[in-house]
Design a protein around this motif. Structure first.
Motif, PDB file in Angstrom:
ATOM      1  N   PHE A   1       0.864  -1.182   0.000  1.00  0.00           N
ATOM      2  CA  PHE A   1       0.000   0.000   0.000  1.00  0.00           C
ATOM      3  C   PHE A   1       0.899   1.230   0.000  1.00  0.00           C
ATOM      4  O   PHE A   1       2.108   1.133   0.245  1.00  0.00           O
ATOM      5  CB  PHE A   1      -0.962   0.004   1.192  1.00  0.00           C
ATOM      6  CG  PHE A   1      -0.311  -0.122   2.543  1.00  0.00           C
ATOM      7  CD1 PHE A   1       0.255   0.981   3.176  1.00  0.00           C
ATOM      8  CD2 PHE A   1      -0.276  -1.343   3.199  1.00  0.00           C
ATOM      9  CE1 PHE A   1       0.847   0.882   4.424  1.00  0.00           C
ATOM     10  CE2 PHE A   1       0.314  -1.457   4.457  1.00  0.00           C
ATOM     11  CZ  PHE A   1       0.868  -0.348   5.073  1.00  0.00           C
ATOM     12  N   ASP A   2       0.317   2.378  -0.297  1.00  0.00           N
ATOM     13  CA  ASP A   2       1.157   3.561  -0.459  1.00  0.00           C
ATOM     14  C   ASP A   2       0.379   4.821  -0.092  1.00  0.00           C
ATOM     15  O   ASP A   2      -0.857   4.823  -0.037  1.00  0.00           O
ATOM     16  CB  ASP A   2       1.639   3.661  -1.910  1.00  0.00           C
ATOM     17  CG  ASP A   2       2.832   4.588  -2.076  1.00  0.00           C
ATOM     18  OD1 ASP A   2       3.362   5.072  -1.057  1.00  0.00           O
ATOM     19  OD2 ASP A   2       3.241   4.822  -3.228  1.00  0.00           O
ATOM     20  N   ASP A   3       1.105   5.874   0.202  1.00  0.00           N
ATOM     21  CA  ASP A   3       0.570   7.222   0.372  1.00  0.00           C
ATOM     22  C   ASP A   3       1.501   8.138  -0.412  1.00  0.00           C
ATOM     23  O   ASP A   3       2.682   8.278  -0.067  1.00  0.00           O
ATOM     24  CB  ASP A   3       0.533   7.612   1.852  1.00  0.00           C
ATOM     25  CG  ASP A   3      -0.007   9.016   2.056  1.00  0.00           C
ATOM     26  OD1 ASP A   3      -1.215   9.156   2.299  1.00  0.00           O
ATOM     27  OD2 ASP A   3       0.790   9.978   1.946  1.00  0.00           O
ATOM     28  N   GLU A   4       0.980   8.722  -1.483  1.00  0.00           N
ATOM     29  CA  GLU A   4       1.833   9.483  -2.393  1.00  0.00           C
ATOM     30  C   GLU A   4       2.577  10.616  -1.703  1.00  0.00           C
ATOM     31  O   GLU A   4       3.762  10.869  -1.966  1.00  0.00           O
ATOM     32  CB  GLU A   4       0.999  10.040  -3.538  1.00  0.00           C
ATOM     33  CG  GLU A   4       0.465   8.972  -4.497  1.00  0.00           C
ATOM     34  CD  GLU A   4      -0.283   9.581  -5.663  1.00  0.00           C
ATOM     35  OE1 GLU A   4      -0.284  10.835  -5.779  1.00  0.00           O
ATOM     36  OE2 GLU A   4      -0.861   8.814  -6.447  1.00  0.00           O
ATOM     37  N   THR A   5       1.881  11.305  -0.808  1.00  0.00           N
ATOM     38  CA  THR A   5       2.503  12.446  -0.125  1.00  0.00           C
ATOM     39  C   THR A   5       3.674  11.994   0.731  1.00  0.00           C
ATOM     40  O   THR A   5       4.772  12.572   0.684  1.00  0.00           O
ATOM     41  CB  THR A   5       1.461  13.177   0.743  1.00  0.00           C
ATOM     42  OG1 THR A   5       0.388  13.626  -0.080  1.00  0.00           O
ATOM     43  CG2 THR A   5       2.093  14.362   1.451  1.00  0.00           C
ATOM     44  N   LEU A   6       3.455  10.949   1.515  1.00  0.00           N
ATOM     45  CA  LEU A   6       4.515  10.456   2.390  1.00  0.00           C
ATOM     46  C   LEU A   6       5.642   9.802   1.594  1.00  0.00           C
ATOM     47  O   LEU A   6       6.820   9.893   1.980  1.00  0.00           O
ATOM     48  CB  LEU A   6       3.937   9.464   3.401  1.00  0.00           C
ATOM     49  CG  LEU A   6       3.010  10.062   4.454  1.00  0.00           C
ATOM     50  CD1 LEU A   6       2.413   8.971   5.331  1.00  0.00           C
ATOM     51  CD2 LEU A   6       3.757  11.071   5.330  1.00  0.00           C
ATOM     52  N   SER A   7       5.299   9.144   0.495  1.00  0.00           N
ATOM     53  CA  SER A   7       6.339   8.529  -0.333  1.00  0.00           C
ATOM     54  C   SER A   7       7.280   9.582  -0.916  1.00  0.00           C
ATOM     55  O   SER A   7       8.489   9.355  -1.043  1.00  0.00           O
ATOM     56  CB  SER A   7       5.705   7.719  -1.462  1.00  0.00           C
ATOM     57  OG  SER A   7       5.183   6.513  -0.970  1.00  0.00           O
ATOM     58  N   GLU A   8       6.725  10.733  -1.252  1.00  0.00           N
ATOM     59  CA  GLU A   8       7.568  11.805  -1.773  1.00  0.00           C
ATOM     60  C   GLU A   8       8.492  12.345  -0.680  1.00  0.00           C
ATOM     61  O   GLU A   8       9.684  12.608  -0.925  1.00  0.00           O
ATOM     62  CB  GLU A   8       6.703  12.936  -2.338  1.00  0.00           C
ATOM     63  CG  GLU A   8       7.468  14.130  -2.878  1.00  0.00           C
ATOM     64  CD  GLU A   8       8.439  13.788  -4.002  1.00  0.00           C
ATOM     65  OE1 GLU A   8       9.365  14.583  -4.240  1.00  0.00           O
ATOM     66  OE2 GLU A   8       8.273  12.721  -4.643  1.00  0.00           O
ATOM     67  N   VAL A   9       7.958  12.486   0.528  1.00  0.00           N
ATOM     68  CA  VAL A   9       8.797  12.903   1.660  1.00  0.00           C
ATOM     69  C   VAL A   9       9.898  11.872   1.895  1.00  0.00           C
ATOM     70  O   VAL A   9      11.077  12.217   2.067  1.00  0.00           O
ATOM     71  CB  VAL A   9       7.953  13.073   2.938  1.00  0.00           C
ATOM     72  CG1 VAL A   9       8.857  13.326   4.148  1.00  0.00           C
ATOM     73  CG2 VAL A   9       6.962  14.216   2.779  1.00  0.00           C
ATOM     74  N   GLY A  10       9.507  10.601   1.897  1.00  0.00           N
ATOM     75  CA  GLY A  10      10.474   9.537   2.129  1.00  0.00           C
ATOM     76  C   GLY A  10      11.535   9.456   1.052  1.00  0.00           C
ATOM     77  O   GLY A  10      12.724   9.249   1.341  1.00  0.00           O
ATOM     78  N   ARG A  11      11.112   9.612  -0.195  1.00  0.00           N
ATOM     79  CA  ARG A  11      12.079   9.572  -1.305  1.00  0.00           C
ATOM     80  C   ARG A  11      13.143  10.642  -1.127  1.00  0.00           C
ATOM     81  O   ARG A  11      14.346  10.372  -1.233  1.00  0.00           O
ATOM     82  CB  ARG A  11      11.356   9.767  -2.631  1.00  0.00           C
ATOM     83  CG  ARG A  11      12.309   9.796  -3.833  1.00  0.00           C
ATOM     84  CD  ARG A  11      11.626  10.284  -5.083  1.00  0.00           C
ATOM     85  NE  ARG A  11      11.307  11.719  -5.028  1.00  0.00           N
ATOM     86  CZ  ARG A  11      12.181  12.692  -5.221  1.00  0.00           C
ATOM     87  NH1 ARG A  11      13.469  12.415  -5.440  1.00  0.00           N
ATOM     88  NH2 ARG A  11      11.812  13.965  -5.162  1.00  0.00           N
ATOM     89  N   GLN A  12      12.699  11.870  -0.842  1.00  0.00           N
ATOM     90  CA  GLN A  12      13.655  12.958  -0.665  1.00  0.00           C
ATOM     91  C   GLN A  12      14.533  12.723   0.558  1.00  0.00           C
ATOM     92  O   GLN A  12      15.719  13.076   0.550  1.00  0.00           O
ATOM     93  CB  GLN A  12      12.912  14.291  -0.530  1.00  0.00           C
ATOM     94  CG  GLN A  12      12.194  14.717  -1.801  1.00  0.00           C
ATOM     95  CD  GLN A  12      11.555  16.086  -1.655  1.00  0.00           C
ATOM     96  OE1 GLN A  12      12.242  17.072  -1.345  1.00  0.00           O
ATOM     97  NE2 GLN A  12      10.243  16.169  -1.868  1.00  0.00           N
ATOM     98  N   ALA A  13      13.962  12.130   1.616  1.00  0.00           N
ATOM     99  CA  ALA A  13      14.741  11.874   2.828  1.00  0.00           C
ATOM    100  C   ALA A  13      15.874  10.889   2.548  1.00  0.00           C
ATOM    101  O   ALA A  13      17.000  11.052   3.048  1.00  0.00           O
ATOM    102  CB  ALA A  13      13.827  11.335   3.925  1.00  0.00           C
ATOM    103  N   VAL A  14      15.594   9.854   1.748  1.00  0.00           N
ATOM    104  CA  VAL A  14      16.641   8.892   1.388  1.00  0.00           C
ATOM    105  C   VAL A  14      17.638   9.534   0.433  1.00  0.00           C
ATOM    106  O   VAL A  14      18.862   9.370   0.573  1.00  0.00           O
ATOM    107  CB  VAL A  14      16.024   7.621   0.760  1.00  0.00           C
ATOM    108  CG1 VAL A  14      17.129   6.682   0.260  1.00  0.00           C
ATOM    109  CG2 VAL A  14      15.141   6.898   1.767  1.00  0.00           C
ATOM    110  N   GLU A  15      17.122  10.270  -0.543  1.00  0.00           N
ATOM    111  CA  GLU A  15      17.986  10.921  -1.544  1.00  0.00           C
ATOM    112  C   GLU A  15      18.932  11.913  -0.892  1.00  0.00           C
ATOM    113  O   GLU A  15      20.109  12.021  -1.275  1.00  0.00           O
ATOM    114  CB  GLU A  15      17.107  11.620  -2.580  1.00  0.00           C
ATOM    115  CG  GLU A  15      17.829  12.030  -3.844  1.00  0.00           C
ATOM    116  CD  GLU A  15      16.852  12.486  -4.915  1.00  0.00           C
ATOM    117  OE1 GLU A  15      17.038  12.107  -6.084  1.00  0.00           O
ATOM    118  OE2 GLU A  15      15.900  13.220  -4.578  1.00  0.00           O
TER     119      GLU A  15
END
Length: 462
Positions: free
Chosen positions: A238-252
């Protein structure tokens, strides 16, 4: 056996006497006496056999009951004390009833749980409290289907009887498990209520509207393994687009190397001070861990919470695999691939502090890979070098548990959970907040086991 042999001896003796009697005289009267004697003897033996059978059956049933009772001991262990109930209401609903509770306070407590305005009619006593609880829990129409005759019949099923206009409310409350037979008896006797009885009723309302504990069962339940397997098989990505974007940037941006995405719909809602959270990716490990707890006479409430584990995929690992309902690698740039994999947090609420404290030694002995036992001999399936379990309880042994922070970013029912050390907490929160405009970013203090703490700090691989 002795009784059976005695019966056979009696039959043999009587038969011999009867035959001897008949052969000697050939008289009809003696024949009748002999036949009667045989019949009586046979009946006596049949009676003895039935008695032996009943005793044996009773013994077998008793042994079976004892075995079942041993497996079901948790039902008694996990009956909440007045202190636990009060603690639960306070933690989740900010309810703290005083010793002398009035109608207004009880109504406010019901609203805190159900978000409904439920007026208590008249002075607060057991009867008016149960009436209000039935309305708050959503059973008002059901209660009206109970005639006086039906209510009396239902009360008989619980070994109770009584008179009065409130029998329908009592019978309905019993049938929907808002009150116990013991509490119903006190109500029928018009006994004066106390804080504990009101707290118990409020907890039942919370359970009825789905705001109490959310769990599969107990470690001691015979069917817990099947429930775990079915629950695990129902989990998908499952996913949440808003949180996934935050998470992506946090890892990046290297704020974190990975995090977990969770849904509040699966939250166990356990008592925090008695709960451990144990993370893993293989359900067979959870099955064996629960069996291990039961074998060590440690019981716990069990909930399986799905967690989408998200971390960087390195191309050195090989070609990107095809996606499945439980595993997917997403490409965000030539330098950033992220894994989305279904894992779980096993929530364990223990009966007491002693069992919670015993968990660490149990894992170190039977569920942790180490350099002295790298071949996993004597360990349960799927044991890791760095098992992961934590609690919010602050009085954990300092040599076994270490303070970290779960930097929780929440969007509605979904949340992401990057872990960090105390030293890095402020910097991580600052940078996450900059990425999370309009979202809740809160640090949750947790105490994690030594092996995972060593992994988090990079001090040791075990």
């Amino acid at each position: 056996m002795k009784r059976g042999l005695l019966g056979s001896a009696v039959v043999s003796f009587v038969l011999a006497m009867a035959l001897a009697s008949c052969g000697a005289s050939g008289v009809k009267e003696e024949e009748t006496k002999g036949t009667t004697a045989v019949t009586e003897a046979v009946q006596e033996v049949k009676k003895e056999k039935e008695e032996v059978k009943e005793e044996t059956g009773s013994s077998e049933k008793e042994e079976a009951f004892q075995e079942d009772a041993a497996k079901r001991r948790g039902e008694a262990e996990f009956k909440d004390s007045a202190e636990k109930t009060a603690s639960y209401l306070n933690h989740y609903f900010k309810i703290d009833l005083k010793a002398e509770t009035d109608a207004k306070a009880f109504s406010e407590a019901l609203k805190a749980i159900t978000e409904k305005d439920i007026a208590v009619e008249g002075e607060l006593d057991r009867s008016t409290a149960v009436s209000a609880a039935i309305k708050a829990a959503g059973y008002e129409e059901l209660a009206l289907t109970y005639t006086t005759e039906k209510a009396k019949e239902r009360l008989k099923q619980y070994g109770l009887e009584g008179e009065g206009d409130h029998l329908s409310l009592i019978a309905c409350a019993l049938d929907v498990d808002l009150i116990s037979p013991e509490e119903a008896m006190l109500l029928l006797k018009n006994e004066k209520p106390d804080k504990a009885s009101f707290d118990t009723l409020l907890m039942k309302v919370a359970d009825a509207v789905g705001k109490g504990r959310n769990y599969l069962g107990l470690a001691s339940d015979p069917d817990i393994f099947g429930k775990l397997e079915k629950e695990w098989n129902s989990f998908q990505l499952f996913d949440d687009e808003t949180l996934s974007e935050v998470g992506r940037q946090a890892v990046e941006q290297k704020i974190t190397t990975g995090y977990g995405l969770k849904s509040a719909a699966y939250d166990a809602r356990f008592l925090p001070e008695l709960t451990l959270q144990y993370g893993h990716s293989d359900i067979l490990h959870a099955q064996q861990l629960i069996g291990l707890l039961d074998s060590e006479n440690i019981n716990a409430r069990i909930q399986l919470e799905p967690k989408i584990s998200i971390y960087q995929y390195l191309l050195d690992w090989g070609p990107v695999p095809d996606p499945t309902p439980t595993y997917e690698v997403k490409k965000f740039s030539d330098d950033l691939y992220l894994v989305y994999a279904v894992e779980y947090d096993l929530k364990l609420e223990f009966a007491d502090t002693e069992d919670l404290m015993a968990f660490d030694k149990l894992i170190k002995t039977f569920a942790k890979k180490n350099s002295e036992n790298a071949d996993l001999k004597g360990l349960i399936y799927g044991s890791w070098w760095q098992p992961l379990y934590s609690t919010v309880r602050e009085d954990m042994p300092k040599e076994d548990y270490h303070k970290i922070y779960d930097c929780v970013v929440t969007n509605g029912n979904y949340s992401i959970h990057p872990f960090t050390t105390e030293e890095k907490k402020d910097e991580v929160l600052k940078r996450l907040s900059a990425l999370s405009e309009g979202l809740s970013v809160e640090p949750e203090k947790r105490y994690v086991n030594t092996a995972f703490y060593n992994y988090l700090t990079g001090e040791d691989y075990q």
